[in-house]
Write an enzyme that holds these catalytic residues in place. Structure first.
Site, PDB file in Angstrom:
ATOM      1  N   LYS A  21       0.847  -1.207   0.000  1.00  0.00           N
ATOM      2  CA  LYS A  21       0.000   0.000   0.000  1.00  0.00           C
ATOM      3  C   LYS A  21       0.876   1.249   0.000  1.00  0.00           C
ATOM      4  CE  LYS A  21      -1.263   1.736   3.940  1.00  0.00           C
ATOM      5  NZ  LYS A  21      -1.369   3.002   4.660  1.00  0.00           N
ATOM      6  N   ASN A  22       1.841   1.304   0.918  1.00  0.00           N
ATOM      7  CA  ASN A  22       2.597   2.547   1.069  1.00  0.00           C
ATOM      8  C   ASN A  22       3.520   2.826  -0.119  1.00  0.00           C
ATOM      9  OD1 ASN A  22       1.260   3.180   3.390  1.00  0.00           O
ATOM     10  ND2 ASN A  22       2.873   2.476   4.784  1.00  0.00           N
ATOM     11  N   CYS A 115      -3.945   8.362   9.477  1.00  0.00           N
ATOM     12  CA  CYS A 115      -4.415   7.809  10.747  1.00  0.00           C
ATOM     13  C   CYS A 115      -4.105   8.757  11.894  1.00  0.00           C
ATOM     14  CB  CYS A 115      -3.730   6.464  11.016  1.00  0.00           C
ATOM     15  SG  CYS A 115      -4.383   5.123  10.031  1.00  0.00           S
ATOM     16  N   ARG A 120       1.454  14.711  13.124  1.00  0.00           N
ATOM     17  CA  ARG A 120       2.244  14.273  11.977  1.00  0.00           C
ATOM     18  C   ARG A 120       2.573  15.504  11.138  1.00  0.00           C
ATOM     19  NH1 ARG A 120      -0.622   8.965   9.555  1.00  0.00           N
ATOM     20  NH2 ARG A 120       1.404   8.614   8.624  1.00  0.00           N
ATOM     21  N   ILE A 122       4.507  18.326   8.707  1.00  0.00           N
ATOM     22  CA  ILE A 122       5.108  18.164   7.371  1.00  0.00           C
ATOM     23  C   ILE A 122       6.277  19.141   7.207  1.00  0.00           C
ATOM     24  CG2 ILE A 122       2.915  17.355   6.410  1.00  0.00           C
ATOM     25  CD1 ILE A 122       2.683  20.050   4.949  1.00  0.00           C
ATOM     26  N   ASP A 123       6.838  19.579   8.351  1.00  0.00           N
ATOM     27  CA  ASP A 123       7.895  20.600   8.317  1.00  0.00           C
ATOM     28  C   ASP A 123       9.111  20.166   7.498  1.00  0.00           C
ATOM     29  OD1 ASP A 123       7.956  18.774  10.608  1.00  0.00           O
ATOM     30  OD2 ASP A 123       9.843  19.744  11.115  1.00  0.00           O
ATOM     31  N   ASP A 304       4.622   0.166  12.073  1.00  0.00           N
ATOM     32  CA  ASP A 304       3.326  -0.323  11.572  1.00  0.00           C
ATOM     33  C   ASP A 304       3.026  -1.750  12.027  1.00  0.00           C
ATOM     34  OD1 ASP A 304       3.079   2.112  10.351  1.00  0.00           O
ATOM     35  OD2 ASP A 304       3.630   1.399   8.356  1.00  0.00           O
ATOM     36  N   ARG A 396      -8.612   0.214   4.496  1.00  0.00           N
ATOM     37  CA  ARG A 396      -7.712   1.163   3.828  1.00  0.00           C
ATOM     38  C   ARG A 396      -6.404   0.488   3.461  1.00  0.00           C
ATOM     39  NH1 ARG A 396      -6.415   6.170   7.234  1.00  0.00           N
ATOM     40  NH2 ARG A 396      -5.044   6.352   5.453  1.00  0.00           N
TER      41      ARG A 396
HETATM   42  N1  EPU Z   1       7.788  13.787  11.059  1.00  0.00           N
HETATM   43  C1  EPU Z   1       7.989  15.104  11.386  1.00  0.00           C
HETATM   44  N2  EPU Z   1       8.069  16.018  10.376  1.00  0.00           N
HETATM   45  C2  EPU Z   1       7.944  15.678   9.062  1.00  0.00           C
HETATM   46  C3  EPU Z   1       7.744  14.315   8.740  1.00  0.00           C
HETATM   47  C4  EPU Z   1       7.665  13.393   9.761  1.00  0.00           C
HETATM   48  O1  EPU Z   1       8.083  15.460  12.554  1.00  0.00           O
HETATM   49  O2  EPU Z   1       8.016  16.556   8.206  1.00  0.00           O
HETATM   50  C5  EPU Z   1       7.691  12.767  12.128  1.00  0.00           C
HETATM   51  C6  EPU Z   1       6.282  12.167  12.178  1.00  0.00           C
HETATM   52  O3  EPU Z   1       5.429  12.967  12.950  1.00  0.00           O
HETATM   53  C7  EPU Z   1       6.541  10.815  12.766  1.00  0.00           C
HETATM   54  C8  EPU Z   1       7.922  10.454  12.225  1.00  0.00           C
HETATM   55  O4  EPU Z   1       8.515  11.673  11.816  1.00  0.00           O
HETATM   56  O5  EPU Z   1       6.600  10.913  14.153  1.00  0.00           O
HETATM   57  C9  EPU Z   1       7.927   9.470  11.072  1.00  0.00           C
HETATM   58  O6  EPU Z   1       7.084   9.933  10.053  1.00  0.00           O
HETATM   59  P1  EPU Z   1       7.304   9.559   8.526  1.00  0.00           P
HETATM   60  O7  EPU Z   1       7.325  10.819   7.759  1.00  0.00           O
HETATM   61  O8  EPU Z   1       8.429   8.606   8.365  1.00  0.00           O
HETATM   62  O9  EPU Z   1       5.969   8.801   8.198  1.00  0.00           O
HETATM   63  P2  EPU Z   1       5.002   9.031   6.969  1.00  0.00           P
HETATM   64  O10 EPU Z   1       5.785   9.181   5.720  1.00  0.00           O
HETATM   65  O11 EPU Z   1       4.004  10.045   7.333  1.00  0.00           O
HETATM   66  C10 EPU Z   1       4.858   6.490   6.326  1.00  0.00           C
HETATM   67  C11 EPU Z   1       3.744   5.509   6.234  1.00  0.00           C
HETATM   68  C12 EPU Z   1       3.234   5.180   7.621  1.00  0.00           C
HETATM   69  C13 EPU Z   1       4.384   4.646   8.462  1.00  0.00           C
HETATM   70  C14 EPU Z   1       5.567   5.630   8.445  1.00  0.00           C
HETATM   71  C15 EPU Z   1       6.775   5.118   9.181  1.00  0.00           C
HETATM   72  C16 EPU Z   1       2.741   6.111   4.108  1.00  0.00           C
HETATM   73  C17 EPU Z   1       1.596   6.689   3.373  1.00  0.00           C
HETATM   74  N3  EPU Z   1       2.656   6.090   5.430  1.00  0.00           N
HETATM   75  O12 EPU Z   1       4.277   7.642   6.950  1.00  0.00           O
HETATM   76  O13 EPU Z   1       2.264   4.168   7.447  1.00  0.00           O
HETATM   77  O14 EPU Z   1       3.958   4.457   9.784  1.00  0.00           O
HETATM   78  O15 EPU Z   1       5.924   5.936   7.102  1.00  0.00           O
HETATM   79  O16 EPU Z   1       7.243   3.950   8.595  1.00  0.00           O
HETATM   80  O17 EPU Z   1       3.699   5.633   3.507  1.00  0.00           O
HETATM   81  C18 EPU Z   1       0.432   2.810   8.018  1.00  0.00           C
HETATM   82  O18 EPU Z   1       0.565   2.243   6.923  1.00  0.00           O
HETATM   83  O19 EPU Z   1      -0.317   2.372   8.937  1.00  0.00           O
HETATM   84  C19 EPU Z   1       1.175   4.057   8.261  1.00  0.00           C
HETATM   85  C20 EPU Z   1       0.826   4.936   9.207  1.00  0.00           C
END
Ligand code: EPU
Length: 415
Positions: A21-22, A115, A120, A122-123, A304, A396
């Site tokens: 999925k991801n 979720c 979370r 996006i900085d 995850d 999902r």
């Molecule tokens: N973070 C920040 N700032 C940012 C980006 C991330 O502080 O700009 C923090 C987040 O708040 C979090 C950590 O860094 O605490 C990790 O976040 P990451 O960006 O790695 O996660 P993501 O890209 O938002 C993807 C998967 C998630 C999975 C994570 C970690 C997708 C669509 N989602 O999320 O999947 O948990 O990587 O491996 O690819 C799931 O499938 O259930 C799921 C939540």
């Protein structure tokens, strides 16, 4: 929608794992960067993918999706703001930010969804887009980003974020000059993204390590690619097998991608037979040893799989510990697991799981995707009937869930 499960059934046979999925959630928006038609194979049929398809069509792309093959023709792509309601449906909607910026030199977008498992932000993505020549105007939950043309830059991520790594690669791939991305995420999904882009003609090296170099190119051609197997779906069924499986084969996996889980299972005393692309598991009858698990970025133990593995830890004799280091609030499954008979204490970001305990069927609620998977595993192992409400969260991320489980002997119904 609800799932109704009659527990304590032995599962036997084979479960074939679908595409990730991801990974698919990244590859599909990235296809909009191509100057030709893109074919993506092994795309899972999960609801998040259908939302992405809707966004692509909203942006003017022609998309077909049959038998797990998605064909994307973006010849008539337009730059429109994705409606807030669609952006909110998933985290991956923010992959369109660098895609549209790269294509049109401007993008307007709402904060993405995903979720509810903690803040979370996006900085890191905004920092990377700025380093590559984007100018960000942020008001509340709305972003307007413009550029006079993206240029290569030097980006250091404060944490190895999967999303920020994907977004930096996307922004850099057609930028002028070279980008160096440091402290990049090393997840297999990142490698899948880089392989995909390189087969379109991009020049990316180092994906899968913490330093990725991207030399900008002018054109990206159409291509065919395949989504890698879903390591989280694989891990989820492997855990279910360790609880209620008898010669249950989980196939179409890349074992290396779930190595951290398999090694922890070995530590608990669970035997399995590992083959090139499958693993065969029978739930052990003997006592299991308690373990300590800490979630980390790849190749560490996947966050995850933190919620899905919790029911398995209730089988260990003694106290197991489970620390969540990625998200601040990913324990919404725990009160329900306790209602079902577990003995789990939440201490800050750590769980203390005392076992062994048995699960009893109850009515529970999936609060998020992996919390739902955790409750499902407990329900499969429970005595009696369980109803899981709000099951749309689970759908999902798990392709053909009911069909796959029924085929190996589960008594499960989607109502
Ligand atoms: N973070 C920040 N700032 C940012 C980006 C991330 O502080 O700009 C923090 C987040 O708040 C979090 C950590 O860094 O605490 C990790 O976040 P990451 O960006 O790695 O996660 P993501 O890209 O938002 C993807 C998967 C998630 C999975 C994570 C970690 C997708 C669509 N989602 O999320 O999947 O948990 O990587 O491996 O690819 C799931 O499938 O259930 C799921 C939540």
């Amino acid at each position: 929608m609800e799932l109704k499960i009659k527990g304590n059934r032995t599962l036997t046979g084979e479960i074939k794992i679908s595409g990730s999925k991801n990974s698919a959630l990244a590859l599909i928006p990235i296809a909009l960067l191509s100057d030709g038609v893109v074919t993506i194979d092994n795309v899972p049929e999960v609801s998040d993918i259908f939302v992405l398809k809707e966004i692509l069509e909203y942006l003017g792309a022609k998309v077909s999706f049959d038998n797990n093959v998605m064909v994307i023709d973006n010849a008539n792509l337009v730059n429109k703001e994705i409606p807030e309601e669609l952006s909110h449906k998933m985290r991956a909607s923010y992959y369109f930010m660098p895609v549209l910026l790269s294509r049109f030199n401007k993008v307007e977008m709402f904060f993405p969804g995903g979720c509810s498992i903690g803040a979370r932000p996006i900085d890191q993505t905004l920092k990377a887009l700025t380093a590559l020549g984007g100018v960000v105007d942020e008001k509340d939950n709305h972003y307007a980003i413009t550029t006079e043309g993206l240029v290569g830059g030097h980006v250091y991520l404060d944490m190895p974020s999967v999303g920020a790594t994907v977004n930096t690669i996307i922004a850099a791939v057609k930028a002028k000059g070279t980008t160096i991305l440091e402290n990049a995420a090393k997840e297999p999904e990142i490698v899948n993204v880089a392989t995909f882009l390189n087969s379109m003609g991009a020049k990316i090296t180092g994906a899968g390590t913490s330093e990725i170099r991207i030399r900008g190119v002018k054109k990206l051609n159409g291509c065919y690619t395949e989504v890698i197997p879903d390591r989280i779906e694989a891990g989820t069924y492997v855990i279910a097998a360790a609880m209620v499986g008898e010669n249950l084969k989980i196939s179409n996996i890349i074992p290396e991608h779930i190595e951290a889980l398999l090694l922890k299972m070995q530590e608990m005393g669970i035997d399995f037979e590992l083959n090139d692309n499958s693993v065969l598991i029978t739930a052990p009858k003997h006592k299991l040893k308690p373990v300590k698990i800490k979630t980390l970025g790849y190749p560490g133990f996947a966050t995850d799989l933190q919620q899905p593995v919790t029911p398995l830890l209730t089988r260990c004799s003694g106290v197991s510990k489970l620390e969540e280091t990625i998200y601040e609030n990913r324990f919404n499954n725990v009160p329900y697991l306790n209602e079902m008979g577990a003995n789990i204490e939440i201490k800050g970001r750590e769980l203390k799981i005392s076992g062994p305990t048995e699960f009893k069927g109850k009515t529970v609620e999936a609060t998020d995707l992996r919390a739902g998977a955790s409750l499902l595993i407990a329900a499969l192992a429970a005595d009696g009937n369980t109803t899981i409400k709000n099951v749309n969260h689970i759908l999902r991320g798990y392709d053909n869930l009911v069909e796959k489980l029924r085929a190996v002997g589960a008594d499960i119904e989607l109502v």
